[in-house]
Design a protein around this motif. Sequence first.
Motif, PDB file in Angstrom:
ATOM      1  N   ALA A   1     -38.557 -18.151 -32.595  1.00 15.83           N
ATOM      2  CA  ALA A   1     -39.075 -17.987 -31.505  1.00 15.83           C
ATOM      3  C   ALA A   1     -39.040 -19.331 -30.733  1.00 15.83           C
ATOM      4  CB  ALA A   1     -40.378 -17.623 -31.627  1.00 15.83           C
ATOM      5  N   THR A   2     -39.297 -20.477 -31.171  1.00 15.87           N
ATOM      6  CA  THR A   2     -39.354 -21.801 -30.652  1.00 15.87           C
ATOM      7  C   THR A   2     -37.797 -22.232 -30.037  1.00 15.87           C
ATOM      8  OG1 THR A   2     -41.051 -22.599 -32.233  1.00 15.87           O
ATOM      9  CG2 THR A   2     -39.760 -24.517 -30.922  1.00 15.87           C
ATOM     10  N   LEU A   3     -36.639 -21.862 -30.885  1.00 14.15           N
ATOM     11  CA  LEU A   3     -35.463 -21.898 -30.339  1.00 14.15           C
ATOM     12  C   LEU A   3     -35.325 -21.054 -28.953  1.00 14.15           C
ATOM     13  CD1 LEU A   3     -33.374 -21.895 -33.567  1.00 14.15           C
ATOM     14  CD2 LEU A   3     -34.181 -23.996 -32.364  1.00 14.15           C
ATOM     15  N   LYS A   4     -35.765 -19.919 -29.235  1.00 13.90           N
ATOM     16  CA  LYS A   4     -35.432 -19.280 -28.053  1.00 13.90           C
ATOM     17  C   LYS A   4     -36.394 -19.517 -26.726  1.00 13.90           C
ATOM     18  CE  LYS A   4     -36.413 -14.280 -26.414  1.00 13.90           C
ATOM     19  NZ  LYS A   4     -37.173 -12.970 -26.697  1.00 13.90           N
ATOM     20  N   ASN A   5     -37.447 -19.976 -26.800  1.00 18.25           N
ATOM     21  CA  ASN A   5     -38.193 -20.907 -25.625  1.00 18.25           C
ATOM     22  C   ASN A   5     -37.575 -22.014 -25.094  1.00 18.25           C
ATOM     23  OD1 ASN A   5     -40.152 -18.979 -25.955  1.00 18.25           O
ATOM     24  ND2 ASN A   5     -41.318 -20.442 -27.219  1.00 18.25           N
TER      25      ASN A   5
ATOM     26  N   LEU B   1     -33.901 -22.629 -25.774  1.00 20.40           N
ATOM     27  CA  LEU B   1     -32.455 -22.571 -25.433  1.00 20.40           C
ATOM     28  C   LEU B   1     -32.143 -21.196 -24.869  1.00 20.40           C
ATOM     29  CD1 LEU B   1     -31.285 -23.648 -29.096  1.00 20.40           C
ATOM     30  CD2 LEU B   1     -31.067 -24.806 -26.813  1.00 20.40           C
ATOM     31  N   SER B   2     -33.327 -20.260 -24.404  1.00 20.32           N
ATOM     32  CA  SER B   2     -32.775 -18.946 -23.783  1.00 20.32           C
ATOM     33  C   SER B   2     -32.010 -18.049 -24.563  1.00 20.32           C
ATOM     34  CB  SER B   2     -32.504 -19.146 -22.560  1.00 20.32           C
ATOM     35  OG  SER B   2     -33.572 -20.150 -21.519  1.00 20.32           O
ATOM     36  N   ALA B   3     -32.217 -18.162 -25.793  1.00 17.62           N
ATOM     37  CA  ALA B   3     -31.330 -17.061 -26.547  1.00 17.62           C
ATOM     38  C   ALA B   3     -31.954 -16.891 -27.874  1.00 17.62           C
ATOM     39  CB  ALA B   3     -30.121 -17.960 -27.144  1.00 17.62           C
ATOM     40  N   ASN B   4     -31.727 -15.550 -28.302  1.00 19.92           N
ATOM     41  CA  ASN B   4     -32.261 -15.030 -29.461  1.00 19.92           C
ATOM     42  C   ASN B   4     -31.618 -15.385 -30.628  1.00 19.92           C
ATOM     43  OD1 ASN B   4     -34.361 -13.293 -28.181  1.00 19.92           O
ATOM     44  ND2 ASN B   4     -32.972 -11.923 -27.505  1.00 19.92           N
ATOM     45  N   PHE B   5     -32.562 -15.832 -31.621  1.00 16.56           N
ATOM     46  CA  PHE B   5     -32.048 -16.459 -33.059  1.00 16.56           C
ATOM     47  C   PHE B   5     -32.483 -15.530 -34.045  1.00 16.56           C
ATOM     48  CE2 PHE B   5     -30.712 -20.282 -30.420  1.00 16.56           C
ATOM     49  CZ  PHE B   5     -29.849 -20.668 -31.080  1.00 16.56           C
ATOM     50  N   ASP B   6     -31.460 -15.406 -35.213  1.00 21.67           N
ATOM     51  CA  ASP B   6     -31.753 -14.615 -36.293  1.00 21.67           C
ATOM     52  C   ASP B   6     -31.888 -15.759 -37.427  1.00 21.67           C
ATOM     53  OD1 ASP B   6     -32.277 -11.613 -37.653  1.00 21.67           O
ATOM     54  OD2 ASP B   6     -31.305 -13.325 -39.018  1.00 21.67           O
ATOM     55  N   ASN B   7     -32.860 -15.832 -38.166  1.00 21.63           N
ATOM     56  CA  ASN B   7     -33.210 -16.849 -39.339  1.00 21.63           C
ATOM     57  C   ASN B   7     -32.703 -15.899 -40.605  1.00 21.63           C
ATOM     58  OD1 ASN B   7     -33.783 -18.523 -41.508  1.00 21.63           O
ATOM     59  ND2 ASN B   7     -35.056 -19.694 -40.145  1.00 21.63           N
ATOM     60  N   PHE B   8     -31.160 -16.256 -41.088  1.00 22.65           N
ATOM     61  CA  PHE B   8     -30.691 -15.343 -42.125  1.00 22.65           C
ATOM     62  C   PHE B   8     -30.727 -16.479 -43.382  1.00 22.65           C
ATOM     63  CE2 PHE B   8     -26.879 -13.224 -43.991  1.00 22.65           C
ATOM     64  CZ  PHE B   8     -27.464 -12.406 -44.813  1.00 22.65           C
ATOM     65  N   SER B   9     -31.643 -17.236 -43.507  1.00 21.33           N
ATOM     66  CA  SER B   9     -31.873 -18.130 -44.895  1.00 21.33           C
ATOM     67  C   SER B   9     -32.840 -17.316 -45.676  1.00 21.33           C
ATOM     68  CB  SER B   9     -32.550 -19.363 -44.422  1.00 21.33           C
ATOM     69  OG  SER B   9     -31.654 -19.980 -43.229  1.00 21.33           O
ATOM     70  N   LEU B  10     -32.603 -17.289 -46.987  1.00 20.36           N
ATOM     71  CA  LEU B  10     -33.337 -16.691 -48.063  1.00 20.36           C
ATOM     72  C   LEU B  10     -34.025 -17.884 -48.898  1.00 20.36           C
ATOM     73  CD1 LEU B  10     -31.479 -14.160 -46.904  1.00 20.36           C
ATOM     74  CD2 LEU B  10     -31.713 -13.310 -49.232  1.00 20.36           C
ATOM     75  N   ASN B  11     -33.190 -18.199 -50.030  1.00 21.43           N
ATOM     76  CA  ASN B  11     -33.805 -19.120 -50.775  1.00 21.43           C
ATOM     77  C   ASN B  11     -32.803 -19.513 -51.757  1.00 21.43           C
ATOM     78  OD1 ASN B  11     -33.539 -17.359 -53.428  1.00 21.43           O
ATOM     79  ND2 ASN B  11     -34.984 -16.223 -52.225  1.00 21.43           N
ATOM     80  N   ILE B  12     -32.974 -20.898 -52.525  1.00 18.74           N
ATOM     81  CA  ILE B  12     -32.000 -21.547 -53.237  1.00 18.74           C
ATOM     82  C   ILE B  12     -31.278 -20.654 -54.286  1.00 18.74           C
ATOM     83  CG2 ILE B  12     -33.484 -22.485 -54.837  1.00 18.74           C
ATOM     84  CD1 ILE B  12     -32.164 -24.996 -54.643  1.00 18.74           C
ATOM     85  N   VAL B  13     -31.809 -19.804 -54.661  1.00 17.47           N
ATOM     86  CA  VAL B  13     -31.190 -18.782 -55.680  1.00 17.47           C
ATOM     87  C   VAL B  13     -30.299 -17.751 -55.130  1.00 17.47           C
ATOM     88  CG1 VAL B  13     -31.649 -17.140 -57.793  1.00 17.47           C
ATOM     89  CG2 VAL B  13     -33.136 -19.205 -57.527  1.00 17.47           C
ATOM     90  N   GLU B  14     -31.041 -17.053 -54.039  1.00 14.46           N
ATOM     91  CA  GLU B  14     -30.248 -15.969 -53.495  1.00 14.46           C
ATOM     92  C   GLU B  14     -29.370 -16.321 -52.368  1.00 14.46           C
ATOM     93  OE1 GLU B  14     -33.469 -12.441 -54.107  1.00 14.46           O
ATOM     94  OE2 GLU B  14     -33.869 -13.712 -52.396  1.00 14.46           O
ATOM     95  N   SER B  15     -29.415 -17.474 -51.619  1.00 11.89           N
ATOM     96  CA  SER B  15     -28.609 -17.680 -50.439  1.00 11.89           C
ATOM     97  C   SER B  15     -28.098 -19.223 -50.535  1.00 11.89           C
ATOM     98  CB  SER B  15     -29.343 -17.436 -49.159  1.00 11.89           C
ATOM     99  OG  SER B  15     -30.384 -18.099 -48.978  1.00 11.89           O
ATOM    100  N   PRO B  16     -27.804 -20.030 -51.579  1.00 10.66           N
ATOM    101  CA  PRO B  16     -26.904 -21.088 -51.599  1.00 10.66           C
ATOM    102  C   PRO B  16     -25.562 -20.747 -50.821  1.00 10.66           C
ATOM    103  CG  PRO B  16     -26.877 -20.162 -53.815  1.00 10.66           C
ATOM    104  CD  PRO B  16     -27.504 -19.234 -53.182  1.00 10.66           C
ATOM    105  N   TYR B  17     -24.911 -21.898 -50.479  1.00  7.04           N
ATOM    106  CA  TYR B  17     -23.428 -21.865 -49.842  1.00  7.04           C
ATOM    107  C   TYR B  17     -22.719 -21.339 -50.808  1.00  7.04           C
ATOM    108  CZ  TYR B  17     -25.779 -23.406 -45.515  1.00  7.04           C
ATOM    109  OH  TYR B  17     -26.330 -23.695 -44.419  1.00  7.04           O
TER     110      TYR B  17
END
Length: 305
Positions: free
Chosen positions: A59-63, A65-81
């Motif tokens: 929501a802060t980025l949208k304010n 950058l005028s663009a909708n963002f989705d935070n697709f971060s989970l956690n260190i176990v489930e979403s490491p690179y």
Amino acid sequence: MKKFLIKIVPYFVAVLIVLAILGSYADGNTDDNYMHFAVKKPQNIILGDSRGSQGVVPATLKNKLSANFDNFSLNIVESPYGQIYFKALKRKLDPDTKNGMFILTVSPWNLSLNKQIKNKKDFPEEHSPLNDMYFYDRSPNYEYLLKHYTRSWFKIYTERAEAEKSNTFLHADGWLEVNINMHKDSVAVRTNKKEEFYRDLANTVALSPERLTAMNEMINYLRTKGKVYLVRLPTSKSLTDIEHNKYPHFNKLLRDIARKQNVKFFDFSGNYAEYDYTDGNHLYKESSRKISARIADSIMANRGK
């Protein structure tokens, strides 16, 4: 047998109807992952582990950058690179994306792996929902609930956000809002535990070539669909020191990757004293909004460069 089947079919149908109704109440209270699989596919995305999940506020980025963002971060176990996260990213992102903005929050830990692990089948994310989910934009997402919701489905209804938001609430845009006691004594206890965890972790892990390769492949993929930004979020001084002692050249590594990939790298790790943390590792929500505004400012300052 036929008569028995005829008799039980109505009960079976009734159970399915009840489950369908209960599942329709799934929301940001259901667990810390459900909403990642129950919203429209985004064109602007944030990646990372729990630091990114709590630390970057769409929501802060949208304010700014005028663009909708989705935070697709989970956690260190489930979403490491890694390849599992890469596969999930390709399913999550809107395939029609052409001018997206992609923020990859990076720490030494989501590029590391236990030194004892030799086979990919033993990577921790093998058990992540990212590894077995097909649908990422269904609401309700019964696939997720059937595969990964292990509690009574009546809890979905009784603990829905409409009744009361939980202490960890996953917004529809993927931001994990954590409401927790921020008295200095409580913070100190949590920080001490987190310091102990990362000191132990530092003794067992090393930077993973497989994770570095996967992150570079993700950057290559995303560069064809928009602008990519690498971000290192701040942590408390004690955790920053642990990371620096373990990986003294980590920022140089990220700068080299950014240069070779022709993407931007924003390093906020040196500004740790400017922010508040719930446990030394995760930014408190007000500081999350503050750092998100600075990320947006950095993106705006680098547009066209």
